[in-house]
Design an enzyme around this catalytic site. Structure first.
Site, PDB file in Angstrom:
ATOM      1  N   ASP A  99      37.973 -27.798 -92.280  1.00 31.66           N
ATOM      2  CA  ASP A  99      39.382 -27.579 -91.907  1.00 31.66           C
ATOM      3  C   ASP A  99      39.568 -27.944 -90.442  1.00 31.66           C
ATOM      4  OD1 ASP A  99      37.796 -25.317 -91.144  1.00 31.66           O
ATOM      5  OD2 ASP A  99      39.613 -24.136 -90.842  1.00 31.66           O
ATOM      6  N   GLU A 164      37.336 -22.045 -91.285  1.00 40.12           N
ATOM      7  CA  GLU A 164      36.734 -21.650 -90.001  1.00 40.12           C
ATOM      8  C   GLU A 164      37.773 -21.459 -88.918  1.00 40.12           C
ATOM      9  OE1 GLU A 164      34.685 -21.858 -86.131  1.00 40.12           O
ATOM     10  OE2 GLU A 164      36.294 -23.108 -86.863  1.00 40.12           O
TER      11      GLU A 164
HETATM   12  N1  BES Z   1      34.264 -25.706 -82.900  1.00 39.13           N
HETATM   13  C1  BES Z   1      34.881 -24.483 -82.491  1.00 39.13           C
HETATM   14  C2  BES Z   1      33.939 -23.550 -81.791  1.00 39.13           C
HETATM   15  C3  BES Z   1      33.503 -24.002 -80.442  1.00 39.13           C
HETATM   16  C4  BES Z   1      34.388 -24.604 -79.585  1.00 39.13           C
HETATM   17  C5  BES Z   1      32.230 -23.748 -80.052  1.00 39.13           C
HETATM   18  C6  BES Z   1      33.975 -24.986 -78.333  1.00 39.13           C
HETATM   19  C7  BES Z   1      31.835 -24.103 -78.816  1.00 39.13           C
HETATM   20  C8  BES Z   1      32.697 -24.738 -77.950  1.00 39.13           C
HETATM   21  C9  BES Z   1      35.425 -23.747 -83.693  1.00 39.13           C
HETATM   22  O1  BES Z   1      36.023 -24.617 -84.606  1.00 39.13           O
HETATM   23  C10 BES Z   1      36.496 -22.768 -83.248  1.00 39.13           C
HETATM   24  O2  BES Z   1      37.433 -23.141 -82.624  1.00 39.13           O
HETATM   25  N2  BES Z   1      36.348 -21.505 -83.584  1.00 39.13           N
HETATM   26  C11 BES Z   1      37.376 -20.510 -83.411  1.00 39.13           C
HETATM   27  C12 BES Z   1      36.943 -19.321 -84.227  1.00 39.13           C
HETATM   28  C13 BES Z   1      37.961 -18.218 -84.312  1.00 39.13           C
HETATM   29  C14 BES Z   1      39.167 -18.643 -85.098  1.00 39.13           C
HETATM   30  C15 BES Z   1      37.331 -17.004 -84.957  1.00 39.13           C
HETATM   31  C16 BES Z   1      37.537 -20.118 -81.955  1.00 39.13           C
HETATM   32  O3  BES Z   1      36.555 -20.009 -81.198  1.00 39.13           O
HETATM   33  O4  BES Z   1      38.693 -19.927 -81.548  1.00 39.13           O
HETATM   34 ZN    ZN Z   2      34.843 -26.246 -85.008  1.00 40.47          ZN
END
Ligand code: BES
Ligand code: ZN
Length: 475
Positions: A99, A164
């Site tokens: 997604d 996710e």
């Molecule tokens: N890919 C990201 C996580 C990420 C971003 C890891 C930058 C390291 C550096 C992931 O898709 C994401 O955005 N996760 C969300 C999770 C939340 C909705 C629980 C986030 O961190 O906001």
């Molecule tokens: Zn991501």
């Protein structure tokens, strides 16, 4: 085995690999929008078909129903894959998400977000780096082995989810159910869903912050009111809400909630020293944020603020008037959204309790006759791995093979809820092995993946499997 022929094959197929990424960027699999749910499902099915084409066993798990805006709609499927069952090989579990974040051209994109556009060695498009490029990278690395007749040196289990970006709802239950089923025999886990610390040097990541997402709802009048008729005579929900939201964090990033730092693990001299040794500059930071509005001018404080201390961000107000032009309305009900990124050793229970108590106490001081409701909408805990584990040794050796460099060991400020679930439920080490660069702009307008990061990334995922096969397994 020499990886030379594999690397050469990957280099030769650059054009084809870019077209394949374009094909999936064109599927707008936005999990946050109900109207796009069919596209999210279509993207999951695409991955399942592709896995079957690669000869993998697959399984589609439907995690149930989601209630959203008074409607019930099915969650997108979790797609499981399995390639190879050789008891003499290690088994790696690979996770990714299919997604993406919402994107509209009007938000300020230079190109259509769902048309992958190559310019100056960069591939622009929603999901290019987060996380479609890396997910496809695993598939292409497997395909390259098959085309060359090179045996895969490990068994690969796969888990791809479509929620996710909306908190991985429904996924934990699937992992718990499959711990002794689909995931049986897994030796280690690898996730490619984050970014290099800077623009030039790869890294291995061993920590993520958690996130607790809150909503403050203030309601007052029975319906929206005319501000000319009633302004001055009623308690306005928006005024109360803005007041409350202004009490959460200072413009310098200091969280104002009493007790919020109580559970934060103390900083040791040893840890402090690590922040000065990384390949990262304030220039890299400014390039990623596209401005010079950084709070700290030095690297250690910047990295500590991002990785090892909590932060509080204000996200939006639902119910507020937001169109261009003027509307003299007093909104009857407004919901303020904010989140706190949490770090070791903060607990979800304590954070929820002190945040709600504080907001209620501040509301009490307003002497308002409106109603207040506070809730934690979603909470995920912080995650830390052991970077000395053989899984990290394999990752570091793979980086060396592809880039000729020793990777930096990093943590991240973001969250990937499933990392902790894999670690706790499967009791296996989890490695984050990023493909993209720090300025890729995940979640932002003009998200991109550099062609070089994509192509070298496919090699990296392949090399990692080969290093896993030879590294000594010590637990
Ligand atoms: N890919 C990201 C996580 C990420 C971003 C890891 C930058 C390291 C550096 C992931 O898709 C994401 O955005 N996760 C969300 C999770 C939340 C909705 C629980 C986030 O961190 O906001
Ligand atoms: Zn991501």
């Amino acid at each position: 085995m020499s990886l030379e022929s594999l690397f050469k094959y990957i280099d030769q197929h650059k054009k084809d690999y870019i077209e394949r990424l374009a094909e999936i960027v064109a599927i707008p699999s936005v999990s946050a929008e109900i109207t796009k749910r069919q596209d999210v499902v279509r993207m999951g099915e695409w991955l399942k078909d592709e896995l079957e084409r690669l000869g993998a066993k697959t399984k589609r798990v439907d995690p149930g129903m989601q209630s959203i805006e008074g409607q019930e709609i099915p969650y997108p499927p979790v797609i499981l894959g399995s390639l190879g069952e050789d008891p003499n090989k290690k088994t790696v579990l690979v996770y990714g998400h299919y997604d993406v974040q919402p994107a509209l051209k009007e938000d300020g994109w230079n190109t259509d977000p769902f048309t992958l556009t190559e310019s100056n060695g960069r591939l622009y498009g929603r999901g290019s780096t987060d996380d479609k490029g890396p997910v496809l990278g695993w598939f292409l690395m497997i395909e390259a082995h098959q085309k060359l007749g090179i045996e895969l040196p490990v068994n690969i289990k796969m888990c791809f989810e479509g929620m996710e970006e909306s908190g991985s709802e429904g996924l934990d239950e699937v992992i718990e159910q499959e711990a002794n089923g689909w995931f049986k025999g897994v030796d280690c886990v690898c996730i490619s869903d984050n970014y290099w610390l800077g623009r030039n040097k790869p890294c291995l990541t061993y920590g993520l912050r958690g996130v607790s997402y809150f909503r403050i709802v203030v309601t007052g009048p029975g319906a929206d009111l005319h501000s000319g008729v009633f302004g001055g005579a009623v308690h306005e929900p928006m005024t109360d809400l803005i007041h409350l939201m202004s009490k959460l964090v200072t413009p310098q990033g200091k969280i104002l909630i009493p007790g919020i730092m109580d559970e934060v693990a103390p900083l040791t001299d040893e840890e402090k020293a690590t922040y000065s040794t990384l390949d990262f500059s304030i220039d890299d930071l400014q390039s990623s944020i596209g401005a010079q509005n950084n709070i700290y001018d030095d690297v250690p404080n910047t990295l500590m603020a991002r990785w090892r201390y909590p932060s509080l961000s204000l996200h939006g107000i639902e119910g507020a008037f937001y169109n261009p032009g003027q509307k003299t309305v007093i909104p009857a009900k407004v919901s303020g959204k904010f989140s706190i990124r949490t770090v070791p050793d903060m607990t979800v229970e304590k954070v929820t309790e002190i945040v709600s108590d504080y907001i209620k106490a501040e509301f009490g001081k307003l002497d308002s006759k409106n109603q207040l409701f506070v809730e934690c909408m979603h909470a995920g805990r912080p995650w830390m791995s052991s970077p000395n584990h053989w899984n990290y040794v394999a990752g570091a050796q793979a980086v060396k093979k592809v880039f000729g460099l020793e990777p930096d060991l990093t943590r991240e400020g973001c969250s990937i809820p499933v990392t902790l679930t894999f670690q706790e439920v499967l009791q296996k080490n989890v490695l984050l092995l990023p493909v993209g660069a720090c300025d890729d702009g995940a979640h932002s307008i003009n998200e991109k993946l550099n062609v070089s990061n994509y192509i070298e990334g496919i090699k990296l995922l392949g090399a990692y499997c080969h290093e896993l096969a030879t590294v000594k397994k010590t637990d």
